[in-house]
Design a protein around this motif. Structure first.
Motif, PDB file in Angstrom:
ATOM      1  N   LEU A  55       0.817  -1.214   0.000  1.00 39.50           N
ATOM      2  CA  LEU A  55       0.000   0.000   0.000  1.00 39.50           C
ATOM      3  C   LEU A  55       0.850   1.263   0.000  1.00 39.50           C
ATOM      4  O   LEU A  55       0.443   2.295  -0.559  1.00 39.50           O
ATOM      5  CB  LEU A  55      -0.938  -0.002   1.207  1.00 39.50           C
ATOM      6  CG  LEU A  55      -2.048  -1.057   1.185  1.00 39.50           C
ATOM      7  CD1 LEU A  55      -2.873  -0.989   2.458  1.00 39.50           C
ATOM      8  CD2 LEU A  55      -2.944  -0.887  -0.034  1.00 39.50           C
ATOM      9  N   LEU A  56       2.028   1.199   0.612  1.00 41.73           N
ATOM     10  CA  LEU A  56       2.878   2.379   0.695  1.00 41.73           C
ATOM     11  C   LEU A  56       3.782   2.550  -0.526  1.00 41.73           C
ATOM     12  O   LEU A  56       4.161   3.676  -0.858  1.00 41.73           O
ATOM     13  CB  LEU A  56       3.737   2.306   1.963  1.00 41.73           C
ATOM     14  CG  LEU A  56       2.988   2.473   3.292  1.00 41.73           C
ATOM     15  CD1 LEU A  56       3.930   2.213   4.469  1.00 41.73           C
ATOM     16  CD2 LEU A  56       2.388   3.867   3.409  1.00 41.73           C
ATOM     17  N   LEU A  57       4.149   1.446  -1.188  1.00 38.15           N
ATOM     18  CA  LEU A  57       5.114   1.530  -2.279  1.00 38.15           C
ATOM     19  C   LEU A  57       4.531   1.119  -3.634  1.00 38.15           C
ATOM     20  O   LEU A  57       4.626   1.861  -4.611  1.00 38.15           O
ATOM     21  CB  LEU A  57       6.328   0.651  -1.957  1.00 38.15           C
ATOM     22  CG  LEU A  57       7.125   1.050  -0.703  1.00 38.15           C
ATOM     23  CD1 LEU A  57       8.193   0.013  -0.402  1.00 38.15           C
ATOM     24  CD2 LEU A  57       7.745   2.427  -0.869  1.00 38.15           C
ATOM     25  N   THR A 110      -9.107  -3.135  -2.877  1.00 39.37           N
ATOM     26  CA  THR A 110     -10.101  -2.233  -2.285  1.00 39.37           C
ATOM     27  C   THR A 110      -9.589  -0.804  -2.270  1.00 39.37           C
ATOM     28  O   THR A 110     -10.258   0.126  -2.747  1.00 39.37           O
ATOM     29  CB  THR A 110     -10.442  -2.681  -0.854  1.00 39.37           C
ATOM     30  OG1 THR A 110     -10.998  -3.996  -0.884  1.00 39.37           O
ATOM     31  CG2 THR A 110     -11.442  -1.732  -0.218  1.00 39.37           C
ATOM     32  N   VAL A 111      -8.394  -0.623  -1.722  1.00 37.31           N
ATOM     33  CA  VAL A 111      -7.823   0.726  -1.658  1.00 37.31           C
ATOM     34  C   VAL A 111      -7.531   1.243  -3.069  1.00 37.31           C
ATOM     35  O   VAL A 111      -7.759   2.423  -3.372  1.00 37.31           O
ATOM     36  CB  VAL A 111      -6.546   0.727  -0.796  1.00 37.31           C
ATOM     37  CG1 VAL A 111      -5.934   2.127  -0.746  1.00 37.31           C
ATOM     38  CG2 VAL A 111      -6.853   0.258   0.619  1.00 37.31           C
ATOM     39  N   GLY A 112      -7.049   0.364  -3.950  1.00 39.34           N
ATOM     40  CA  GLY A 112      -6.774   0.776  -5.320  1.00 39.34           C
ATOM     41  C   GLY A 112      -8.011   1.266  -6.038  1.00 39.34           C
ATOM     42  O   GLY A 112      -7.980   2.296  -6.733  1.00 39.34           O
ATOM     43  N   ALA A 113      -9.124   0.553  -5.888  1.00 38.72           N
ATOM     44  CA  ALA A 113     -10.367   0.965  -6.545  1.00 38.72           C
ATOM     45  C   ALA A 113     -10.875   2.290  -5.993  1.00 38.72           C
ATOM     46  O   ALA A 113     -11.341   3.150  -6.750  1.00 38.72           O
ATOM     47  CB  ALA A 113     -11.426  -0.123  -6.367  1.00 38.72           C
ATOM     48  N   ILE A 114     -10.790   2.469  -4.683  1.00 34.00           N
ATOM     49  CA  ILE A 114     -11.233   3.733  -4.084  1.00 34.00           C
ATOM     50  C   ILE A 114     -10.424   4.898  -4.652  1.00 34.00           C
ATOM     51  O   ILE A 114     -10.964   5.970  -4.958  1.00 34.00           O
ATOM     52  CB  ILE A 114     -11.105   3.663  -2.548  1.00 34.00           C
ATOM     53  CG1 ILE A 114     -12.132   2.658  -1.978  1.00 34.00           C
ATOM     54  CG2 ILE A 114     -11.303   5.035  -1.916  1.00 34.00           C
ATOM     55  CD1 ILE A 114     -11.958   2.371  -0.512  1.00 34.00           C
ATOM     56  N   HIS A 127      -5.689   8.413  -1.425  1.00 36.12           N
ATOM     57  CA  HIS A 127      -4.820   7.314  -1.016  1.00 36.12           C
ATOM     58  C   HIS A 127      -4.426   7.455   0.445  1.00 36.12           C
ATOM     59  O   HIS A 127      -4.508   6.494   1.230  1.00 36.12           O
ATOM     60  CB  HIS A 127      -3.572   7.291  -1.906  1.00 36.12           C
ATOM     61  CG  HIS A 127      -2.563   6.265  -1.510  1.00 36.12           C
ATOM     62  ND1 HIS A 127      -1.359   6.593  -0.921  1.00 36.12           N
ATOM     63  CD2 HIS A 127      -2.574   4.911  -1.594  1.00 36.12           C
ATOM     64  CE1 HIS A 127      -0.674   5.490  -0.676  1.00 36.12           C
ATOM     65  NE2 HIS A 127      -1.385   4.463  -1.070  1.00 36.12           N
ATOM     66  N   ALA A 128      -4.019   8.652   0.848  1.00 37.71           N
ATOM     67  CA  ALA A 128      -3.636   8.886   2.245  1.00 37.71           C
ATOM     68  C   ALA A 128      -4.825   8.695   3.184  1.00 37.71           C
ATOM     69  O   ALA A 128      -4.696   8.079   4.258  1.00 37.71           O
ATOM     70  CB  ALA A 128      -3.056  10.285   2.395  1.00 37.71           C
ATOM     71  N   SER A 132      -5.327   5.868   6.178  1.00 37.00           N
ATOM     72  CA  SER A 132      -5.687   6.287   7.542  1.00 37.00           C
ATOM     73  C   SER A 132      -6.945   5.571   8.023  1.00 37.00           C
ATOM     74  O   SER A 132      -7.030   5.129   9.174  1.00 37.00           O
ATOM     75  CB  SER A 132      -5.887   7.803   7.594  1.00 37.00           C
ATOM     76  OG  SER A 132      -4.713   8.479   7.205  1.00 37.00           O
ATOM     77  N   ALA A 133      -7.933   5.457   7.125  1.00 41.24           N
ATOM     78  CA  ALA A 133      -9.176   4.772   7.476  1.00 41.24           C
ATOM     79  C   ALA A 133      -8.929   3.298   7.750  1.00 41.24           C
ATOM     80  O   ALA A 133      -9.531   2.703   8.668  1.00 41.24           O
ATOM     81  CB  ALA A 133     -10.196   4.934   6.358  1.00 41.24           C
ATOM     82  N   LEU A 134      -8.037   2.679   6.983  1.00 43.15           N
ATOM     83  CA  LEU A 134      -7.724   1.261   7.179  1.00 43.15           C
ATOM     84  C   LEU A 134      -7.069   1.042   8.533  1.00 43.15           C
ATOM     85  O   LEU A 134      -7.391   0.086   9.251  1.00 43.15           O
ATOM     86  CB  LEU A 134      -6.810   0.781   6.053  1.00 43.15           C
ATOM     87  CG  LEU A 134      -6.692  -0.726   5.837  1.00 43.15           C
ATOM     88  CD1 LEU A 134      -8.037  -1.326   5.428  1.00 43.15           C
ATOM     89  CD2 LEU A 134      -5.632  -1.033   4.777  1.00 43.15           C
TER      90      LEU A 134
END
Length: 246
Positions: A55-57, A110-114, A127-128, A132-134
């Protein structure tokens, strides 16, 4: 130089660098977590390490690609394969390793689609916020500690809270009761409450169904952008002053 052996472009170099950095950071984080986590949380070390590094890289690199949708999907496959390899290296069986790979890939997608559903200029901010929500969702047993201390198991609230926690998804295939680990006992009363973990297959199915819906939204957005680039579908014609002039 022959045409079929053209040199790699900047995007390809960045993709290779992001993949290598993700693998190296995931390995280092996994080795660190293995030493720090207590035995109940230790089986979550490999998927946690891969997910954090990805998620970070890997995700920002994929989102910055000239074809971000395809890049995110390719990155998800690499991330899932890395999670599977680290889980097996950690001693997990086939079922636990496959479950960890699916969980990491699902959360990554999930994060990618959002992020892909956000306006291009807002992708970095979304993305940030998503990360944070995760983290906030993962730590709900901690920041809801005061309310949980006076709560009984009613209306399935505690079960729902457990089911929504990303750690539950990551630990689904291991069968460990991570909420009764020493760390959670120290910072949250949830380990002393009655709760049930959802069935692993059902939990994975629900998460994957949600991800599928998000990616349908991404596909619809892409189709709309292709039909009406630069928002031309919402263009309002301006009045021609020459025509209305007396």
């Amino acid at each position: 130089m022959p045409a079929n052996h053209a040199p790699a472009g900047p995007n390809q170099h960045r993709r290779y660098a992001a993949a290598a950095a993700t693998g190296l950071v995931a390995l280092l984080v996994w080795m660190t977590l293995r030493r720090l986590l207590d035995p109940l949380l230790a089986p979550c070390a490999a998927p946690l390490a891969v997910l954090a590094a990805a998620l970070l890289l890997a995700l920002p690199a994929a989102l910055g690609h000239r074809t971000p949708i395809a890049a995110v999907l390719r990155a998800a496959l690499r991330v899932a394969a890395l999670a599977l390899a680290l889980a097996w290296l950690d001693g997990a069986g086939f079922q636990a390793g496959a479950s960890a790979a699916l969980a990491v890939g699902t959360l990554f997608l999930t994060v990618g689609a959002i992020c892909l559903l956000a306006p291009p200029r807002a992708i970095a901010a979304v993305h940030a916020l998503s990360l944070s929500a995760l983290v906030a969702l993962t730590l709900t047993p901690v920041w809801l500690a005061e309310g949980l201390a006076s709560m009984r198991r009613t209306d399935g609230f505690i079960d729902g809270l457990v089911a929504m926690n990303p750690l539950t998804l990551l630990a689904a295939g291991t069968g460990v009761d991570y909420l009764r680990s020493e760390w959670f006992y120290r910072y949250s009363p949830i380990g002393s409450l009655r709760y049930d973990y959802p069935e692993a297959l059902m939990l994975l199915s629900v998460w994957m169904a949600g991800v599928a819906l998000l990616w349908v939204g991404v596909a619809l957005r892409r189709a709309a952008t292709r039909r009406h680039p630069k928002g031309r579908a919402f263009h309002i014609p301006q009045s021609n002053e020459a025509e209305i002039a007396p």
